[in-house]
Scaffold this motif. Sequence first.
Motif, PDB file in Angstrom:
ATOM      1  N   CYS A  98       0.777  -1.202   0.150  1.00 13.34           N
ATOM      2  CA  CYS A  98      -0.146   0.077   0.264  1.00 13.34           C
ATOM      3  C   CYS A  98       0.796   1.374   0.087  1.00 13.34           C
ATOM      4  O   CYS A  98       0.333   2.293   0.020  1.00 13.34           O
ATOM      5  CB  CYS A  98      -1.036   0.093   1.084  1.00 13.34           C
ATOM      6  N   HIS A 100       2.995   2.382   2.224  1.00  7.72           N
ATOM      7  CA  HIS A 100       3.237   2.967   3.607  1.00  7.72           C
ATOM      8  C   HIS A 100       4.457   2.459   3.954  1.00  7.72           C
ATOM      9  O   HIS A 100       4.913   1.249   3.601  1.00  7.72           O
ATOM     10  CB  HIS A 100       2.178   2.580   4.437  1.00  7.72           C
ATOM     11  N   CYS A 117      -1.797  -3.369   7.417  1.00  7.67           N
ATOM     12  CA  CYS A 117      -0.992  -2.135   7.464  1.00  7.67           C
ATOM     13  C   CYS A 117      -1.605  -1.363   8.532  1.00  7.67           C
ATOM     14  O   CYS A 117      -2.642  -1.059   8.834  1.00  7.67           O
ATOM     15  CB  CYS A 117      -1.132  -1.390   6.001  1.00  7.67           C
ATOM     16  N   ASN A 119      -1.349   1.500   9.348  1.00  8.67           N
ATOM     17  CA  ASN A 119      -1.993   2.959   8.786  1.00  8.67           C
ATOM     18  C   ASN A 119      -3.164   2.881   8.204  1.00  8.67           C
ATOM     19  O   ASN A 119      -4.151   3.484   8.534  1.00  8.67           O
ATOM     20  CB  ASN A 119      -0.611   3.367   7.980  1.00  8.67           C
ATOM     21  N   CYS A 120      -3.229   2.205   7.032  1.00  3.15           N
ATOM     22  CA  CYS A 120      -4.549   2.270   6.229  1.00  3.15           C
ATOM     23  C   CYS A 120      -5.392   0.938   6.456  1.00  3.15           C
ATOM     24  O   CYS A 120      -6.268   0.718   5.734  1.00  3.15           O
ATOM     25  CB  CYS A 120      -4.338   2.523   4.914  1.00  3.15           C
ATOM     26  N   SER A 122      -5.014  -1.987   5.158  1.00  2.00           N
ATOM     27  CA  SER A 122      -5.221  -2.821   3.768  1.00  2.00           C
ATOM     28  C   SER A 122      -4.455  -4.238   4.075  1.00  2.00           C
ATOM     29  O   SER A 122      -3.317  -3.944   4.703  1.00  2.00           O
ATOM     30  CB  SER A 122      -4.724  -2.050   2.710  1.00  2.00           C
TER      31      SER A 122
HETATM   32 ZN   LIG Z   1      -0.915   1.155   4.273  1.00  2.70          ZN
END
Ligand SMILES: [Zn+2]
Length: 133
Positions: A98, A100, A117, A119-120, A122
Amino acid sequence: MIQIVEERSEQQQQQQYEIDGVSQRIWEEVANQYRQEIQSLQLQLWQNSVDKMFQKSNGVPKKFLQKLKMMKMGKSNRQCSICCNQFQKDELIIQLPCKHIYHKCCVDSWLQSSTKCPNCRSDVLEALKNQEK
Ligand SMILES: [Zn+2]
Ligand SMILES: [Zn+2]
């Protein structure tokens, strides 16, 4: 007079015996309760270690981790969202599908218990599997 005193002491002895009998029963009950509690605690501990084992296998398998892009950090003032520290120049970093980026050591331990992930959210494992196709 003497006889009466003896009768009383006999009665007292009997009472004493009854109290002992009762307290012994209570102690047995308490001991049984403890035994049951210890057994259920042991069961919980065992359950926990089993859960942990399964959690570990919930992460990204090693053969997929090797497919992740690894690189050295250049100059940047971005920070790693896992440890919240800024990237330093020449630190080893991993880029997830993704895009990151995280420290290699941070993402390694993160992906042992999760495939997503941080952060997101995914799914890293899914993305790596799709790359393989
Ligand atoms: Zn991510
Ligand atoms: Zn980090």
